[in-house]
Design a protein around this motif. Structure first.
Motif, PDB file in Angstrom:
ATOM      1  N   VAL A  51       0.835  -1.197   0.000  1.00 57.84           N
ATOM      2  CA  VAL A  51       0.000   0.000   0.000  1.00 57.84           C
ATOM      3  C   VAL A  51       0.877   1.257   0.000  1.00 57.84           C
ATOM      4  CG1 VAL A  51      -1.687   1.336   1.312  1.00 57.84           C
ATOM      5  CG2 VAL A  51      -1.954  -1.134   1.112  1.00 57.84           C
ATOM      6  N   LEU A  52       1.913   1.254   0.831  1.00 58.07           N
ATOM      7  CA  LEU A  52       2.827   2.398   0.893  1.00 58.07           C
ATOM      8  C   LEU A  52       3.549   2.605  -0.427  1.00 58.07           C
ATOM      9  CD1 LEU A  52       4.435   1.974   4.438  1.00 58.07           C
ATOM     10  CD2 LEU A  52       2.970   3.853   3.682  1.00 58.07           C
ATOM     11  N   LYS A  53       3.962   1.512  -1.077  1.00 56.00           N
ATOM     12  CA  LYS A  53       4.795   1.613  -2.280  1.00 56.00           C
ATOM     13  C   LYS A  53       3.993   1.929  -3.531  1.00 56.00           C
ATOM     14  CE  LYS A  53       8.573  -1.480  -0.915  1.00 56.00           C
ATOM     15  NZ  LYS A  53       9.269  -2.752  -1.245  1.00 56.00           N
ATOM     16  N   HIS A  54       2.818   1.338  -3.661  1.00 58.51           N
ATOM     17  CA  HIS A  54       2.164   1.333  -4.967  1.00 58.51           C
ATOM     18  C   HIS A  54       0.754   1.924  -5.004  1.00 58.51           C
ATOM     19  CE1 HIS A  54       5.473  -1.292  -6.008  1.00 58.51           C
ATOM     20  NE2 HIS A  54       5.098  -2.164  -5.091  1.00 58.51           N
ATOM     21  N   ALA A  55       0.044   1.959  -3.875  1.00 63.22           N
ATOM     22  CA  ALA A  55      -1.383   2.262  -3.947  1.00 63.22           C
ATOM     23  C   ALA A  55      -1.691   3.750  -3.928  1.00 63.22           C
ATOM     24  CB  ALA A  55      -2.123   1.587  -2.796  1.00 63.22           C
TER      25      ALA A  55
ATOM     26  N   THR B 213      -5.323   3.633  -5.474  1.00 63.41           N
ATOM     27  CA  THR B 213      -5.686   3.511  -6.890  1.00 63.41           C
ATOM     28  C   THR B 213      -6.035   2.101  -7.296  1.00 63.41           C
ATOM     29  OG1 THR B 213      -3.346   3.262  -7.468  1.00 63.41           O
ATOM     30  CG2 THR B 213      -4.265   5.484  -7.513  1.00 63.41           C
ATOM     31  N   GLY B 214      -5.842   1.144  -6.409  1.00 64.87           N
ATOM     32  CA  GLY B 214      -6.225  -0.228  -6.747  1.00 64.87           C
ATOM     33  C   GLY B 214      -5.194  -0.990  -7.517  1.00 64.87           C
ATOM     34  N   HIS B 215      -3.902  -0.561  -7.498  1.00 66.02           N
ATOM     35  CA  HIS B 215      -2.855  -1.312  -8.183  1.00 66.02           C
ATOM     36  C   HIS B 215      -2.581  -2.604  -7.454  1.00 66.02           C
ATOM     37  CE1 HIS B 215      -1.054   2.402 -10.379  1.00 66.02           C
ATOM     38  NE2 HIS B 215      -2.258   2.058 -10.793  1.00 66.02           N
ATOM     39  N   PRO B 216      -2.230  -3.676  -8.194  1.00 69.46           N
ATOM     40  CA  PRO B 216      -1.996  -4.969  -7.556  1.00 69.46           C
ATOM     41  C   PRO B 216      -0.767  -4.939  -6.674  1.00 69.46           C
ATOM     42  CG  PRO B 216      -1.366  -5.069  -9.858  1.00 69.46           C
ATOM     43  CD  PRO B 216      -2.049  -3.753  -9.650  1.00 69.46           C
TER      44      PRO B 216
ATOM     45  N   PRO C 145     -14.817  -2.302  -5.424  1.00 70.53           N
ATOM     46  CA  PRO C 145     -15.733  -1.414  -6.154  1.00 70.53           C
ATOM     47  C   PRO C 145     -15.770  -0.031  -5.510  1.00 70.53           C
ATOM     48  CG  PRO C 145     -16.734  -3.569  -5.846  1.00 70.53           C
ATOM     49  CD  PRO C 145     -15.463  -3.567  -5.039  1.00 70.53           C
ATOM     50  N   GLY C 146     -15.638   0.988  -6.318  1.00 72.68           N
ATOM     51  CA  GLY C 146     -15.625   2.347  -5.809  1.00 72.68           C
ATOM     52  C   GLY C 146     -14.237   2.874  -5.521  1.00 72.68           C
ATOM     53  N   GLY C 147     -13.210   2.032  -5.677  1.00 71.93           N
ATOM     54  CA  GLY C 147     -11.840   2.481  -5.464  1.00 71.93           C
ATOM     55  C   GLY C 147     -11.186   1.762  -4.307  1.00 71.93           C
ATOM     56  N   GLY C 148      -9.905   1.559  -4.417  1.00 71.79           N
ATOM     57  CA  GLY C 148      -9.157   0.884  -3.368  1.00 71.79           C
ATOM     58  C   GLY C 148      -8.792  -0.544  -3.744  1.00 71.79           C
ATOM     59  N   TYR C 149      -8.131  -1.209  -2.809  1.00 76.73           N
ATOM     60  CA  TYR C 149      -7.650  -2.572  -3.050  1.00 76.73           C
ATOM     61  C   TYR C 149      -7.767  -3.346  -1.738  1.00 76.73           C
ATOM     62  CZ  TYR C 149      -4.934  -6.101  -5.548  1.00 76.73           C
ATOM     63  OH  TYR C 149      -4.531  -7.238  -6.198  1.00 76.73           O
ATOM     64  N   ARG C 150      -8.094  -4.635  -1.837  1.00 76.34           N
ATOM     65  CA  ARG C 150      -8.268  -5.455  -0.641  1.00 76.34           C
ATOM     66  C   ARG C 150      -7.474  -6.745  -0.768  1.00 76.34           C
ATOM     67  NH1 ARG C 150     -13.666  -5.983  -0.384  1.00 76.34           N
ATOM     68  NH2 ARG C 150     -13.887  -4.280   1.132  1.00 76.34           N
ATOM     69  N   VAL C 151      -6.788  -7.099   0.299  1.00 76.90           N
ATOM     70  CA  VAL C 151      -6.105  -8.389   0.414  1.00 76.90           C
ATOM     71  C   VAL C 151      -6.755  -9.132   1.566  1.00 76.90           C
ATOM     72  CG1 VAL C 151      -3.940  -9.562   0.925  1.00 76.90           C
ATOM     73  CG2 VAL C 151      -3.935  -7.512  -0.502  1.00 76.90           C
ATOM     74  N   SER C 152      -7.269 -10.315   1.291  1.00 75.61           N
ATOM     75  CA  SER C 152      -7.987 -11.094   2.312  1.00 75.61           C
ATOM     76  C   SER C 152      -7.391 -12.495   2.375  1.00 75.61           C
ATOM     77  CB  SER C 152      -9.481 -11.165   1.970  1.00 75.61           C
ATOM     78  OG  SER C 152     -10.168 -11.961   2.906  1.00 75.61           O
TER      79      SER C 152
END
Length: 394
Positions: A312-316, A341-344, A375-382
């Protein structure tokens, strides 16, 4: 017996179609224009035989392009001698254009074979100018058509060469990507092995020390029990030594000893503080009642959260992130969500070495990892760890 140059070779469907077209067109021309008048054919049979021979030559155009062009020129000259007429067959000109195109596409012009092909083309063009009724218009028309056929062959060859280079480059990049992925998996497994080495060595050492303490507390009247405990103590020391020999080489140059603080969910507040100091606002939420976890699983869950926050710090390019840890007797769940931004993870182009490491850690405890845009922005790791990994905590 098959000639060595023809072994493993066969004409393509295009070769067969071109050959058939020349033969049929030649037969139609030879017998359809039969007659004694000017512009008609007095002797159709030799002309038809020449068309059949030209069709046969086209079958071998890709294997022997220059030879077939010269033989076609000889075929046209033989028909001309036999018929003793100045009539020039259309099928011969069509076949010549096809073979000129093939010769030009067979080799680079700057090579010896390419120069030989150019000589064959000029020889064929010279033969076309031997007909007495040729005027300047005929000379220019034949030059234009042969020039176009030769140029199209050069362009085709260059396109094929470029396609082959791009294919080779793509294959090389794919191999490099697979090699990097294998390297990432190996590196992560080595890292996990180093951590397991520390955990197991530490716990076995504690077991050995406790066993030795119990043995020392027993009186002299418990000699049998003391001997049994001494055997357990020796086995523990041997196990620690074996672990040091087998897995100790996997430790990094700056690896810490077993007594060093190990990654753990109990130290998650320190991680959140460090990430917050780097500029990312992190909210930690715990669902359920925390309970002691097996050391290896505890480390794996911590590492998944650490890797996700690092990405998250590096890419998001995110301002906030939320870490949710769910405890129950069925599974342990870990979830990291950001508003970026939702980057992997592992980079903005999907190389995913961070994901590889997290999947390895999760799979080691029979769990599963899901990562993707929200959806709507962001990225999730579960990450969810299966009941097998939690059995020791029950």
């Amino acid at each position: 017996m098959t000639h060595p140059a023809l072994q493993g070779w066969r004409p393509t469907l295009l070769d067969l179609l071109l050959s058939l077209a020349v033969v049929v067109a030649g037969l139609v021309e030879s017998f359809g224009r039969q007659g004694p008048l000017p512009g008609q054919i007095d002797h159709p049979v030799p002309l038809a035989a020449g068309a059949v021979a030209a069709g046969a030559l086209l079958l071998f155009r890709r294997r022997f392009p220059m030879t077939m062009l010269l033989l076609l020129t000889a075929d046209g000259y033989a028909v001309r001698v036999v018929t003793d007429a100045g009539y020039y067959a259309a099928w011969h000109f069509y076949s010549t254009l096809i073979l000129v195109h093939t010769v030009a596409s067979a080799a680079e012009l700057r090579s010896r074979r390419g120069l030989g092909g150019l000589v064959c083309v000029l020889t064929t063009y010279g033969y076309l100018q031997t007909f007495q009724h040729n005027d300047m218009a005929e000379v220019l028309i034949s030059a234009i058509f042969m020039g176009v056929a030769y140029t199209s062959g050069i362009l085709l060859r260059r396109q094929i060469d470029q396609t082959m280079r791009l294919t080779a480059h793509t294959t090389r990049l794919e191999l490099e990507r697979e090699e990097r992925a294998r390297w990432a998996v190996t590196e992560e497994r080595n890292r996990i092995a180093r951590e397991l080495h520390d955990v197991i060595s530490h716990n076995v050492s504690l077991m050995t020390l406790h066993t030795g303490g119990v043995r020392m507390l027993l009186g002299d009247d418990r000699a049998r029990e003391r001997d049994l405990l001494l055997g357990v103590e020796r086995a523990g020391r041997e196990a620690v030594e074996e672990l040091r020999l087998m897995l100790g080489m996997l430790r990094g140059a700056d690896g810490n000893g077993p007594e060093a603080l190990q990654p753990s969910l109990d130290r998650l507040n320190d991680l959140v503080t460090q990430v917050g100091e780097a500029g990312l606002e992190v909210r930690l939420r715990i669902i359920g009642e925390p309970y002691p976890l097996p050391p290896g699983l505890d480390q794996s869950a911590y590492r998944v959260i650490q890797e996700a926050l690092t990405n998250v710090l590096k890419h998001a390019h995110a301002a906030k992130a939320e870490v949710v840890i769910g405890y129950d007797r069925v599974e342990l769940s870990v979830e990291v969500t950001d508003d970026g931004t939702g980057h992997p993870p592992g980079g903005g182009h999907g190389t995913g070495h961070g994901l590889i490491g997290m999947r390895e850690r999760t799979a080691m405890y029979g769990g599963a990892l899901v990562a993707g845009p929200v959806p709507g922005g962001g990225y999730r790791v579960s990450a969810r760890f299966s009941p097998t990994g939690l059995s020791a905590a029950s």
